[in-house]
Design a protein around this motif. Structure first.
Motif, PDB file in Angstrom:
ATOM      1  N   SER A   2       0.826  -1.198   0.000  1.00 44.95           N
ATOM      2  CA  SER A   2       0.000   0.000   0.000  1.00 44.95           C
ATOM      3  C   SER A   2       0.865   1.254   0.000  1.00 44.95           C
ATOM      4  CB  SER A   2      -0.919   0.011   1.234  1.00 44.95           C
ATOM      5  OG  SER A   2      -1.829  -1.063   1.182  1.00 44.95           O
ATOM      6  N   CYS A  18     -15.180   6.874  -7.403  1.00 45.52           N
ATOM      7  CA  CYS A  18     -14.565   5.946  -8.372  1.00 45.52           C
ATOM      8  C   CYS A  18     -14.321   6.629  -9.711  1.00 45.52           C
ATOM      9  CB  CYS A  18     -15.445   4.715  -8.546  1.00 45.52           C
ATOM     10  SG  CYS A  18     -15.481   3.605  -7.113  1.00 45.52           S
ATOM     11  N   LYS A 158     -15.047   1.338 -10.647  1.00 44.16           N
ATOM     12  CA  LYS A 158     -14.052   0.873  -9.677  1.00 44.16           C
ATOM     13  C   LYS A 158     -13.033  -0.044 -10.344  1.00 44.16           C
ATOM     14  CE  LYS A 158     -14.586  -2.770  -7.118  1.00 44.16           C
ATOM     15  NZ  LYS A 158     -15.019  -3.773  -6.097  1.00 44.16           N
ATOM     16  N   ARG A 159     -13.518  -1.048 -11.081  1.00 47.20           N
ATOM     17  CA  ARG A 159     -12.610  -2.000 -11.722  1.00 47.20           C
ATOM     18  C   ARG A 159     -11.662  -1.311 -12.689  1.00 47.20           C
ATOM     19  NH1 ARG A 159     -17.318  -5.059 -12.183  1.00 47.20           N
ATOM     20  NH2 ARG A 159     -17.467  -4.479 -14.400  1.00 47.20           N
ATOM     21  N   VAL A 162      -8.992   0.636 -10.779  1.00 45.83           N
ATOM     22  CA  VAL A 162      -7.984  -0.255 -10.204  1.00 45.83           C
ATOM     23  C   VAL A 162      -7.058  -0.786 -11.303  1.00 45.83           C
ATOM     24  CG1 VAL A 162      -7.658  -2.477  -9.037  1.00 45.83           C
ATOM     25  CG2 VAL A 162      -9.381  -0.861  -8.197  1.00 45.83           C
ATOM     26  N   SER A 163      -7.622  -1.085 -12.477  1.00 48.06           N
ATOM     27  CA  SER A 163      -6.799  -1.597 -13.574  1.00 48.06           C
ATOM     28  C   SER A 163      -5.777  -0.566 -14.046  1.00 48.06           C
ATOM     29  CB  SER A 163      -7.685  -2.027 -14.749  1.00 48.06           C
ATOM     30  OG  SER A 163      -8.174  -0.907 -15.470  1.00 48.06           O
ATOM     31  N   VAL A 166      -5.034   2.603  -9.596  1.00 39.80           N
ATOM     32  CA  VAL A 166      -5.575   3.225  -8.381  1.00 39.80           C
ATOM     33  C   VAL A 166      -5.467   2.253  -7.213  1.00 39.80           C
ATOM     34  CG1 VAL A 166      -7.697   4.066  -7.286  1.00 39.80           C
ATOM     35  CG2 VAL A 166      -7.105   4.796  -9.615  1.00 39.80           C
ATOM     36  N   ASP A 167      -4.971   2.747  -6.091  1.00 45.23           N
ATOM     37  CA  ASP A 167      -4.832   1.951  -4.861  1.00 45.23           C
ATOM     38  C   ASP A 167      -6.131   2.085  -4.073  1.00 45.23           C
ATOM     39  OD1 ASP A 167      -4.153   0.737  -2.485  1.00 45.23           O
ATOM     40  OD2 ASP A 167      -2.480   2.067  -2.012  1.00 45.23           O
ATOM     41  N   LEU A 168      -7.058   1.150  -4.296  1.00 43.61           N
ATOM     42  CA  LEU A 168      -8.353   1.163  -3.626  1.00 43.61           C
ATOM     43  C   LEU A 168      -8.263   0.396  -2.317  1.00 43.61           C
ATOM     44  CD1 LEU A 168     -11.456   1.508  -3.387  1.00 43.61           C
ATOM     45  CD2 LEU A 168     -11.666  -0.564  -4.807  1.00 43.61           C
ATOM     46  N   ARG A 169      -8.715   1.022  -1.236  1.00 44.16           N
ATOM     47  CA  ARG A 169      -8.721   0.354   0.070  1.00 44.16           C
ATOM     48  C   ARG A 169     -10.139   0.407   0.631  1.00 44.16           C
ATOM     49  NH1 ARG A 169      -3.195   3.028   2.660  1.00 44.16           N
ATOM     50  NH2 ARG A 169      -2.048   3.103   0.661  1.00 44.16           N
TER      51      ARG A 169
END
Length: 371
Positions: A2, A18, A158-159, A162-163, A166-169
């Protein structure tokens, strides 16, 4: 591993958070996206899915038009059409007085250069929606409007984010945000993230963050309610809305009918839950009974509510902070923010990256609440 530092930290992973994360990543920024639950848990995953330019406040229309252009190519952007269909939306007048008021509005919009709203008489209304009651004298149509599937859309944004790195937590609560020189420190139970830019897209919880940073605004947590029926023979394609009596009405391709429109349950944001108001749901059912006789044998199979943020003037807080460099607000969409998500994310990313935008947002800035 992270990140402990990024170009921007975005708080809240609804469709707005998002979308902003995705568009920031497209601009080459490193992004940490924080969500205390899971993406789309509240407003973005449980709304009626209306994708409308119709019947918006003038201050929102430029952002809405910008967003609609993205909806029309959303599959190219996020590799998913998000269930988007463009069968139009109709604002139905139940009386001649309502129809006259709507005509005055459409004429005003024309003078301002907006042409997406079009008056229709009773014959055209029933051509577009044959099942509607004969007593309705006409209405307003926005023919390019439509609907999408909220949770699916939020997950698609969102997907894609992230692809793009993006560091999604998810499941990570923000416990504090503070300025430290020319940067921001965002505290979480998992540690702090440092960034020069922070976007407050925390939905019904965003007002608390704004207040903690010296920018209190009149915002409340609300719980708009929705119902869905069992399958009915297909009879309508456009989305129908009422303003006098609250109603939003949409039939899906499988025959089920979604009934919403703004009747509110009870929101308990501290407990992360809502309660339904069955008397108000009965009002919605009665409105459908009277407006669409074909629905009188339909069965309600489920009802629910999500937590949303409503501003005192029903307009979102959108744009840079009035007090702090590097802080941006994107919340308070007042139960009509789903359609704005794609465009708002693009404009917010532009603001974060460049400090300006050509999309008029002056009527949405937080400064309007400063006395």
């Amino acid at each position: 591993m992270s990140r402990t530092a990024a170009d921007v930290v975005i708080i809240g992973a609804g469709i707005h958070g998002c979308s902003t994360a995705l568009h920031c990543a497209l601009r080459g920024m490193s992004v940490v996206l924080l969500e205390k639950d899971h993406a789309g848990r509240h407003a973005s995953g449980v709304n009626a899915g209306g994708v409308r330019q119709l019947a918006r406040h003038v201050a929102e229309i430029p952002l809405s038009l910008h967003s609609m252009a993205i909806w029309r190519r959303v599959a190219d952007l996020v590799d998913d059409d998000c269930g988007f269909v463009s069968d139009g939306q109709i604002l139905v007048a139940e009386t001649e007085e309502e129809l006259a008021a709507y005509r005055k509005r459409v004429e005003d919009l024309r003078l301002r250069g907006f042409t997406h709203e079009e008056m229709i008489d009773g014959d055209e209304l029933r051509r577009l929606a044959p099942a509607i009651a004969e007593s309705c004298p006409g209405g307003v149509v926005s023919r390019q409007d439509g609907a999408a599937i909220p949770f699916r859309a939020t997950q698609a944004f969102k997907r894609k984010a992230v692809s793009l790195g993006v560091d999604l937590r998810e499941g990570v609560r923000v416990t504090g945000v503070r300025a430290d020189g020319g940067r921001w420190v965002v505290e979480t139970p998992d540690g702090a993230i440092v960034a020069p830019k922070v976007v407050n897209a925390a939905g019904a919880w965003a007002g608390r963050l704004a207040e903690s940073l010296g920018e209190p605004v009149p915002v409340e947590a609300i719980a708009p309610m929705l119902m869905i029926t069992g399958r009915v023979e297909p009879f309508i394609r456009p989305v129908v809305i009422l303003r006098g009596r609250k109603l939003s009405f949409k039939q899906f391709a499988n025959g089920t009918v979604l009934i919403g429109g703004g009747h509110l349950g009870r929101a308990f944001p501290d407990e992360n839950r809502t309660e339904l108001d069955w008397a108000k749901l009965a009002q919605s059912a009665r409105t459908v009974w009277e407006l669409f006789p074909i629905m009188r044998s339909a069965t309600i199979v489920r009802a629910w509510a999500g937590i949303e943020a409503r501003m005192s003037d029903d307009l979102p807080v959108f744009g840079p902070s009035a007090r702090h460099d590097g802080l941006f607000h994107q919340f308070g969409f007042s139960a009509h923010g789903f359609q704005l998500g794609p465009g708002a994310g693009a404009v917010m990313a532009e603001l974060v990256a460049t400090g300006s935008t050509n999309v008029p947002i002056d009527g949405l800035r937080i400064q309007r609440f400063q006395a």
